[in-house]
Structure formats: structure tokens, C-alpha cells
Scaffold this active site. Structure first.
Site, PDB file in Angstrom:
ATOM      1  N   ALA A 106       0.140   2.888  -5.259  1.00 45.66           N
ATOM      2  CA  ALA A 106      -0.028   3.708  -4.054  1.00 45.66           C
ATOM      3  C   ALA A 106      -0.618   2.865  -2.932  1.00 45.66           C
ATOM      4  O   ALA A 106      -0.188   2.957  -1.773  1.00 45.66           O
ATOM      5  CB  ALA A 106      -0.925   4.913  -4.351  1.00 45.66           C
ATOM      6  N   ASP A 107      -1.597   2.032  -3.249  1.00 52.62           N
ATOM      7  CA  ASP A 107      -2.164   1.119  -2.263  1.00 52.62           C
ATOM      8  C   ASP A 107      -1.125   0.123  -1.764  1.00 52.62           C
ATOM      9  O   ASP A 107      -1.014  -0.140  -0.560  1.00 52.62           O
ATOM     10  CB  ASP A 107      -3.333   0.343  -2.870  1.00 52.62           C
ATOM     11  CG  ASP A 107      -4.645   1.099  -2.804  1.00 52.62           C
ATOM     12  OD1 ASP A 107      -4.823   1.922  -1.892  1.00 52.62           O
ATOM     13  OD2 ASP A 107      -5.508   0.865  -3.675  1.00 52.62           O
ATOM     14  N   VAL A 108      -0.376  -0.467  -2.692  1.00 51.56           N
ATOM     15  CA  VAL A 108       0.581  -1.509  -2.320  1.00 51.56           C
ATOM     16  C   VAL A 108       1.672  -0.947  -1.413  1.00 51.56           C
ATOM     17  O   VAL A 108       2.001  -1.533  -0.370  1.00 51.56           O
ATOM     18  CB  VAL A 108       1.186  -2.162  -3.575  1.00 51.56           C
ATOM     19  CG1 VAL A 108       2.335  -3.095  -3.193  1.00 51.56           C
ATOM     20  CG2 VAL A 108       0.114  -2.936  -4.342  1.00 51.56           C
TER      21      VAL A 108
END
Length: 391
Positions: free
Chosen positions: A174-176
Site C-alpha cells: 500500500a505504501d509502495v
């Protein structure tokens, strides 16, 4: 050769993974990235082991986690509560093309570094804010972390084996993905700025971007009204398209159309399966998945991985191994494509660090690897001196 973003200056007020993923990508493309850290450094510097070690075998502040998203950056370590530091960062923003931050909404207002203040002072500035739930909505003030975004955004509900607990993806995806959206949005805003002179504010949420990559599963729900459920490695819309066990490992069989399925049946020595009305089309195979998949599993279980891979490749049926990370990164394919790189890092025992490479391959303006992830505050004096000299 200069990169496609050569001359672009990015003031990076982000930490952890989403923002740093974005700014590392911009740095790889040639931008100058000035990473602002607290005096103790980015939180992820302590997220280990493993750490790169120094000549005495002691852990440095270069955790593997931190190094994954912080090359091609200068580190400036400061105390944000210091009024002089706030003025300095305000001035740096005025010399930057882009500011990116991932504080809670309005969290930088008390320092005079929020998007309203800086965009008003510098009308051409592109300012990107990343937060868990965005700058608006009922959850705007809740903290956002990758795991929580995966849970709230729905991806965990379809990840894992049927009947078992929901599972997160094995990395902070999700961050990436949020970082990749941030880079795309920044580049689009810069094009608008270059055409009109107008900067703007980009509001990006971890949860929004997680929902955006539900893709076909999200549309399966929106089209049918039925929420998808966990099905392990099976595909919701294609059969057979999943992992199968062999006698010595696992393979992925990805049959994308009916002609491939017929050739797959030929490899299995089961030509009748290709003309069986229950299996002859993908729609039929979906309806009879519970009958067909166990038959395939039994047929493949006694064969070796290499037999399956060679046999299906010869018939032009998509197939591949389930590699470990070691097998993937040390593969001849990864080496041929430059997917691992080595950069000088004098503070480490070996004098270098090994990193994952950038996948972009440009014919005219290649990515560049100019510097390894920096020690905390390694560039504070140099950056501040340059700022003073410019004033």
C-alpha cells in the site's frame, strides 16, 4: 548523461515508505532530493535487523528497510520545532520545485510548512501531501499505516486461503503503490506548472490508492453486487490460473485462453479434458472449478518442476516457478536487467551496499545511481551552507 528530471529540486519532508519511495524514484530520474530528517533520523533507520555494519561489526544507521527507499538523497537532520530551522525550510521550499510530506493533515501548519502557507508564498510550487485517509472525509485525522490501509481498503479480505484469516501482502505494498501514484501526480502537476506557471497541492491517501488497485476484484463487486472472498492463489475469473504443487516445488500455470487450455491438456496426456463440455470454455471451467482443479493437481503432483516448466513452455502455455527472494534476485534474468546494484558506502564494513535497481529502462535518459542511502544528517552542513550562500 543527465536524467529526465535533471535540475529538478525536491524538498522531501516524508519518512517511512510511501513518500521515500516516491522521492527515490524522482532521484533516480535525476532530481536533486533534499531529505529532511529529525535529529534522530527517519524512523525506519531503526527498523532492523538487518543493518549494514561498520568496520567494527557494529550496526550503522543504515537498516535494510531504510536503504530500500533512500538512495540518491541528501540527508539534513534538524529540529523542526526550532524557529530558525522553520525559516530555513521555508526558504528551501522557495528554491524547490516540489515539496512532499506525510504528516497528519494540518500537522505542518504550526511550523508554517503546510501547503496553504507554502503554496501561497510560492505560486509555482508543487506540494504533495500523503496521509492515511486524505485531507478530507470523516477519517482524515486517523493515523495511517500500510497494514491498516490494506485492511481498510479491502485487499486483505481477498488475500489468503479460503476459510482462513485475512492476510496482508508480504511487503508494504500500500505504501509502495501510494508512492508510485505520488510520483505520477507530481510529474503531471509539473507539466501543468511548466505550461501555465501554476503550482498546486496534491492530496493523496494510502486508503484511496489501495482501493484503486483492487482493479478487477473491485469491479467484480461493483458489477455483480457480490463481494469477492479469499481464494488463495486461485484467480477469480480464469481457470486454471494458479499455483500447483509438483514433486519438488511449486509452479504457476496461467492458462489465459481456450487454445492454451487445449495445449495444456495435451501436456497432461488428457486430450479428452479439452473437449469435455464442462471444461471446454473458460466460463465452463469457472463453473466446474471444484471438479477440474483437483484433477489437474493430481496430474501435476508426481512431475518435477522442470518437467512441467519445460513441457508447458514447449507448448507455449504460460508457466513459471515460484522463486524465493534469493532465487529471484540472484537469477540470470535479474542480473541481465540490472535489478541488483552496488553503491559505495564508506561507513560500512565492506565499503559498499547492495540495493534493488530501478526497473525503468530509458533509451535516451537513463536512470542514475549517484549516491547510496546517506547517514543521518550527512549533508546538513553542505546544504545549509549552500542555502546561506544563495541568500
Amino acid at each position: 548523461m543527465p536524467g529526465p528530471l535533471d535540475g529538478l529540486v525536491v524538498l522531501d519532508l516524508s519518512r517511512i515508505l510511501a513518500g521515500p519511495t516516491c522521492t527515490q524514484l524522482l532521484g533516480d530520474l535525476g532530481a536533486e532530493v533534499i531529505k529532511i530528517e529529525s535529529l534522530g533520523g527517519d524512523d525506519t533507520r531503526q527498523w532492523g535487523p538487518p543493518f549494514a555494519v561498520d568496520a567494527e561489526g557494529q550496526a550503522t544507521d543504515l537498516s535494510a528497510y531504510f536503504m530500500s527507499s533512500n538512495r540518491n538523497k541528501q540527508s539534513v537532520a534538524v529540529d523542526l520545532t526550532d524557529r530558525q530551522v522553520q525559516r530555513m525550510l521555508h526558504d528551501l521550499a522557495g528554491r524547490a520545485d516540489v515539496v512532499i510530506e506525510n504528516f497528519k493533515p494540518s500537522g505542518l501548519r504550526k511550523y508554517g510548512l503546510d501547503h496553504e502557507t507554502l503554496c501561497a508564498a510560492y505560486p509555482g510550487l508543487v506540494y504533495c501531501s500523503i496521509s492515511g485517509f486524505g485531507q478530507t472525509g470523516p477519517n482524515r485525522d486517523k493515523p495511517g499505516y500500510d497494514l491498516m490501509a490494506q485492511g481498510f481498503g479491502g485487499i486483505m479480505s481477498i488475500t489468503g486461503e479460503a476459510g482462513e484469516e485475512p492476510m496482508k501482502v508480504g511487503v508494504g505494498v500500500a505504501d509502495v503503490v501510494c508512492g508510485l501514484y505520488a510520483a505520477t501526480g507530481i510529474l503531471a502537476a509539473l507539466r501543468h506548472r511548466d505550461a501555465t506557471g501554476e503550482g498546486q497541492h496534491i492530496d493523496l491517501a494510502l486508503v484511496d490508492t489501495t482501493m484503486s488497485w483492487l482493479v478487477n476484484q473491485g469491479l467484480n463487486y461493483l458489477t455483480s453486487g457480490t463481494a469477492p472472498t479469499r481464494a488463495g492463489n486461485a484467480h477469480p475469473n480464469i481457470v486454471p490460473y494458479q499455483v500447483f504443487a509438483t514433486s519438488d516445488g511449486y509452479v504457476i500455470v496461467a492458462v489465459g485462453n481456450d487454445s492454451q487450455y487445449a495445449r495444456f491438456c495435451d501436456y497432461l496426456g488428457q486430450p479428452d479434458w479439452a473437449i469435455d463440455p464442462r471444461f471446454v470454455t473458460n466460463t465452463a471451467r469457472l463453473a466446474h472449478r471444484d471438479t477440474l482443479v483437483p484433477m489437474i493437481s493430481e496430474a501435476l503432483a508426481e512431475r518435477t518442476m522442470q518437467d512441467v516448466i519445460h513441457g508447458l513452455e514447449a507448448r507455449k502455455v504460460p508457466v513459471g516457478p515460484v522463486n524465493t527472494i534469493e532465487q529471484a534476485l540472484e537469477s540470470d534474468q535479474a542480473q541481465a536487467r540490472g535489478m541488483t546494484i552496488t553503491l559505495p558506502a564508506p561507513q560500512t564494513a565492506t565499503g559498499e551496499v547492495r540495493l534493488i535497481g530501478n526497473p525503468l529502462k530509458f533509451s535516451r535518459t537513463p536512470v542514475s545511481y549517484r549516491s547510496a542511502p546517506p547517514a543521518t544528517g550527512a549533508d546538513t552542513d553542505a546544504v545549509l551552507k549552500r542555502l546561506r550562500d544563495d541568500l
